[in-house]
Write an enzyme that holds these catalytic residues in place. Structure first.
Site, PDB file in Angstrom:
ATOM      1  N   PRO A   1     -13.846  89.788  -2.174  1.00 36.46           N
ATOM      2  CA  PRO A   1     -14.603  89.794  -3.514  1.00 36.46           C
ATOM      3  C   PRO A   1     -13.852  88.741  -4.781  1.00 36.46           C
ATOM      4  CG  PRO A   1     -13.860  91.969  -3.213  1.00 36.46           C
ATOM      5  CD  PRO A   1     -13.394  90.955  -2.010  1.00 36.46           C
ATOM      6  N   ASN A   2     -14.931  88.181  -5.163  1.00 38.66           N
ATOM      7  CA  ASN A   2     -14.517  87.218  -6.438  1.00 38.66           C
ATOM      8  C   ASN A   2     -14.050  85.785  -5.976  1.00 38.66           C
ATOM      9  OD1 ASN A   2     -15.166  88.942  -8.559  1.00 38.66           O
ATOM     10  ND2 ASN A   2     -13.498  90.057  -8.120  1.00 38.66           N
TER      11      ASN A   2
ATOM     12  N   ARG B   1     -12.893  82.181 -12.622  1.00 39.52           N
ATOM     13  CA  ARG B   1     -12.260  83.048 -12.805  1.00 39.52           C
ATOM     14  C   ARG B   1     -10.616  82.791 -13.043  1.00 39.52           C
ATOM     15  NH1 ARG B   1     -10.173  87.271  -8.193  1.00 39.52           N
ATOM     16  NH2 ARG B   1      -8.924  88.690  -9.491  1.00 39.52           N
TER      17      ARG B   1
ATOM     18  N   TYR C   1      -5.916  80.883 -10.409  1.00 45.05           N
ATOM     19  CA  TYR C   1      -6.766  80.588  -9.095  1.00 45.05           C
ATOM     20  C   TYR C   1      -7.025  78.872  -9.328  1.00 45.05           C
ATOM     21  CZ  TYR C   1      -6.736  85.633  -8.883  1.00 45.05           C
ATOM     22  OH  TYR C   1      -6.332  86.729  -8.573  1.00 45.05           O
TER      23      TYR C   1
ATOM     24  N   ASN D   1      -9.074  85.706   3.166  1.00 43.16           N
ATOM     25  CA  ASN D   1      -8.510  85.915   1.931  1.00 43.16           C
ATOM     26  C   ASN D   1      -9.421  86.965   1.393  1.00 43.16           C
ATOM     27  OD1 ASN D   1      -8.176  86.257  -0.919  1.00 43.16           O
ATOM     28  ND2 ASN D   1      -7.988  83.825  -1.287  1.00 43.16           N
TER      29      ASN D   1
ATOM     30  N   ALA E   1      -9.222  91.555  -3.452  1.00 45.66           N
ATOM     31  CA  ALA E   1      -8.685  92.939  -4.004  1.00 45.66           C
ATOM     32  C   ALA E   1      -8.830  93.857  -2.813  1.00 45.66           C
ATOM     33  CB  ALA E   1      -9.615  93.651  -5.090  1.00 45.66           C
TER      34      ALA E   1
ATOM     35  N   HIS F   1      -5.435  95.284  -1.155  1.00 48.35           N
ATOM     36  CA  HIS F   1      -4.767  96.559  -1.475  1.00 48.35           C
ATOM     37  C   HIS F   1      -5.331  97.688  -1.170  1.00 48.35           C
ATOM     38  CE1 HIS F   1      -3.168  92.863  -3.376  1.00 48.35           C
ATOM     39  NE2 HIS F   1      -4.289  92.720  -3.970  1.00 48.35           N
TER      40      HIS F   1
ATOM     41  N   ASP G   1      -8.471  98.148  10.006  1.00 46.51           N
ATOM     42  CA  ASP G   1      -9.098  98.501  11.513  1.00 46.51           C
ATOM     43  C   ASP G   1      -9.764  97.476  12.173  1.00 46.51           C
ATOM     44  OD1 ASP G   1      -7.483 100.850  11.019  1.00 46.51           O
ATOM     45  OD2 ASP G   1      -9.385 102.132  10.316  1.00 46.51           O
TER      46      ASP G   1
ATOM     47  N   GLU H   1      -3.432  85.612   6.891  1.00 42.98           N
ATOM     48  CA  GLU H   1      -4.089  86.357   5.342  1.00 42.98           C
ATOM     49  C   GLU H   1      -3.469  85.137   4.709  1.00 42.98           C
ATOM     50  OE1 GLU H   1      -2.898  90.224   2.818  1.00 42.98           O
ATOM     51  OE2 GLU H   1      -1.201  89.093   4.124  1.00 42.98           O
TER      52      GLU H   1
ATOM     53  N   HIS I   1      -3.527  84.000   0.138  1.00 37.16           N
ATOM     54  CA  HIS I   1      -3.780  84.393  -1.074  1.00 37.16           C
ATOM     55  C   HIS I   1      -3.634  83.111  -1.990  1.00 37.16           C
ATOM     56  CE1 HIS I   1      -4.299  88.653  -0.354  1.00 37.16           C
ATOM     57  NE2 HIS I   1      -3.244  88.287   0.589  1.00 37.16           N
ATOM     58  N   ILE I   2      -4.334  82.973  -2.783  1.00 40.85           N
ATOM     59  CA  ILE I   2      -4.386  81.586  -3.647  1.00 40.85           C
ATOM     60  C   ILE I   2      -3.098  81.792  -4.406  1.00 40.85           C
ATOM     61  CG2 ILE I   2      -5.606  80.202  -5.343  1.00 40.85           C
ATOM     62  CD1 ILE I   2      -8.286  81.156  -4.032  1.00 40.85           C
ATOM     63  N   SER I   3      -3.096  82.848  -5.060  1.00 36.88           N
ATOM     64  CA  SER I   3      -1.758  82.948  -6.145  1.00 36.88           C
ATOM     65  C   SER I   3      -0.526  83.679  -5.369  1.00 36.88           C
ATOM     66  CB  SER I   3      -2.422  83.830  -7.338  1.00 36.88           C
ATOM     67  OG  SER I   3      -2.399  85.311  -6.845  1.00 36.88           O
TER      68      SER I   3
ATOM     69  N   ARG J   1       3.049  89.286  -8.899  1.00 38.64           N
ATOM     70  CA  ARG J   1       2.090  89.747 -10.153  1.00 38.64           C
ATOM     71  C   ARG J   1       2.042  91.337  -9.887  1.00 38.64           C
ATOM     72  NH1 ARG J   1      -3.646  87.283  -8.624  1.00 38.64           N
ATOM     73  NH2 ARG J   1      -4.000  88.422 -10.579  1.00 38.64           N
TER      74      ARG J   1
ATOM     75  N   ARG K   1      -0.466  94.867  -6.616  1.00 43.19           N
ATOM     76  CA  ARG K   1      -0.827  93.802  -5.439  1.00 43.19           C
ATOM     77  C   ARG K   1       0.317  93.717  -4.445  1.00 43.19           C
ATOM     78  NH1 ARG K   1      -5.229  91.037  -7.696  1.00 43.19           N
ATOM     79  NH2 ARG K   1      -5.833  91.481  -9.991  1.00 43.19           N
TER      80      ARG K   1
END
Length: 143
Positions: free
Chosen positions: A10-11, A18, A23, A75, A78, A81, A88, A99, A101-103, A108, A112
């Protein structure tokens, strides 16, 4: 030739719009162009996918298995979490997964700090901006 799936939750499609302070200002379209070029330069096949819908992401993880992917870069946004379904699916397919994550999510909000996806990942890269995607791919390629 290796087959790598890049799956975004998402996003991620809102990159450049955003929260650019977290980001960056580069757009999702620009990231896709860079990933396509990288695959051509390095000689691997790439499948890039983004969805805001959890079930669609599960379907794409399963597709990676049935189409013989050698690695997944994910990535989950949200869903990192919250999604046991993604965990699964990744466990079911047993494809080496990184995995991304940009940030730097470790710096944070408290919520998170939980990553279900990490339980199925061979590596996590966070806080390296969009370059994290390329680090993940190179790790999966063994470079």
């Amino acid at each position: 030739m290796k087959n790598i799936y890049v799956i975004n939750g998402p996003n991620i499609n809102m990159l450049g719009i955003r929260e650019p302070d977290k980001y960056g200002s580069e757009s999702y379209a620009s990231l896709v162009e860079r990933l396509d070029k990288h695959s051509k330069d390095k000689g691997y096949n790439i499948e890039i996918y983004a969805s805001n819908h959890e079930g669609d992401l599960v379907d794409k993880i399963q597709e990676a298995y049935f189409k013989g992917a050698d690695g997944i870069v994910i990535n989950p946004g949200a869903y990192t979490h919250t999604s046991i379904a993604l965990l699964d699916a990744l466990k079911a397919v047993s494809i080496p997964t990184v995995e991304v994550h940009i940030s730097d999510v470790s710096k944070r909000e408290d919520f998170r700090q939980i990553s279900y996806v990490r339980l199925a990942a061979v590596k996590t890269i966070m806080g390296h901006g969009l370059d994290g995607y390329f680090e993940a791919i190179e790790f999966l390629l063994g470079e």
